[in-house]
Design an enzyme around this catalytic site. Structure first.
Site, PDB file in Angstrom:
ATOM      1  N   ASP A   1      -0.225  -9.558   2.406  1.00  0.00           N
ATOM      2  CA  ASP A   1      -0.574 -10.231   3.663  1.00  0.00           C
ATOM      3  C   ASP A   1       0.664 -10.288   4.567  1.00  0.00           C
ATOM      4  OD1 ASP A   1      -3.115 -10.621   2.693  1.00  0.00           O
ATOM      5  OD2 ASP A   1      -2.743 -12.652   1.990  1.00  0.00           O
TER       6      ASP A   1
ATOM      7  N   THR B   1      -4.949   2.140  -3.433  1.00  0.00           N
ATOM      8  CA  THR B   1      -5.510   0.798  -3.533  1.00  0.00           C
ATOM      9  C   THR B   1      -6.735   0.752  -2.604  1.00  0.00           C
ATOM     10  OG1 THR B   1      -4.448  -0.329  -1.679  1.00  0.00           O
ATOM     11  CG2 THR B   1      -3.098   0.005  -3.643  1.00  0.00           C
TER      12      THR B   1
ATOM     13  N   GLU C   1      -5.483   0.813   0.871  1.00  0.00           N
ATOM     14  CA  GLU C   1      -4.897   2.130   1.189  1.00  0.00           C
ATOM     15  C   GLU C   1      -6.000   3.117   1.552  1.00  0.00           C
ATOM     16  OE1 GLU C   1      -2.366   3.429  -1.967  1.00  0.00           O
ATOM     17  OE2 GLU C   1      -1.841   5.319  -1.014  1.00  0.00           O
TER      18      GLU C   1
END
Ligand code: SAM
Length: 214
Positions: free
Chosen positions: A119, A194, A197
């Protein structure tokens, strides 16, 4: 990532065999070999989200033990559901705020740390909450073994520039830096995407990555 509160997620987490019980977290430092029942290296992802990356890593590397750390129950629930579909003995989860990470792993007990699409906390006054901040690097310095490394990926260029600037004051060095990971043949070897990603690279955003050590 914060999903809508899912009724019962806390109860599912409390009962799940894949999650280290909150009540026993402070007994964990120094006992990870016993928890996994072997002395394989320990790699952790902090801010794992729904666990796609770590589940794929654990499947591909049965010789490594993985621990996924996630703050929110509703998100962790998704990682548990994935494990119910395909159980892996070398993957465990913890629901916690990573601020307390040094209470859960002993000194030098972790071999590698992954931060993926952390974040950004864009306000300056929240900089110390960013997972690659110097305050967090100081925590990682305690739990990561001396020759261990930390890998960070993000598409957020401001967060990445901040993370690179934090290295020197925190006493860390870069082994590799890329501002366009998907075009970097060497760094792409063994790359597992991910969830974030996949989403952001499909929108054309370049992915930044560093590998750091001290
Ligand atoms: N790593 C995943 C990926 O790349 O797809 C998820 C990225 S998502 C943007 C960031 C995740 O980190 C969220 O699920 C959030 O709840 C978690 N997170 C943020 N700060 C955290 C903290 N201090 N401790 C534990 N988890 C945290």
């Amino acid at each position: 990532m914060r999903l809508r509160n899912i009724t019962g997620s806390r109860e599912v987490i409390a009962d799940s065999a894949y999650v280290v019980k909150e009540a026993s977290l402070e007994e964990c430092p120094g006992t990870w070999r016993e928890i996994f029942g072997n002395s394989n290296p320990i790699h952790i992802e902090i801010g794992m989200g729904k666990g796609k990356f770590l589940h794929a890593m654990a499947k591909e590397h049965p010789e490594i033990n993985y621990v996924g750390i996630e703050k929110y129950s509703s998100v962790l629930l998704r990682a548990i559901q994935k494990m119910e579909e395909e159980e892996l003995p070398n993957l465990k989860f913890i629901r916690m705020d990573a601020e307390d990470i040094t209470k859960v792993f002993g000194k030098g007990e972790v071999d590698r740390i992954y931060l993926n699409f952390s974040d950004p906390w864009p306000k300056d006054r929240h900089a110390k909450r960013r997972l690659p901040s110097r305050q967090f690097l100081a925590r990682y310095d305690i739990i990561l073994k001396r020759d261990g490394q930390l890998e960070f990926k993000t598409d957020n260029r401001e967060l990445f520039d901040f993370a690179v600037e934090e290295l020197e004051p925190a006493g860390w060095k870069a082994r590799a830096i890329s501002y366009d990971l998907h075009k970097d043949e060497a760094l792409m070897v063994g790359n597992i995407m991910t969830e974030y990603e996949e989403k952001f690279s499909s929108m054309g955003n370049p992915i930044c990555k560093y590998i750091i050590y001290r």
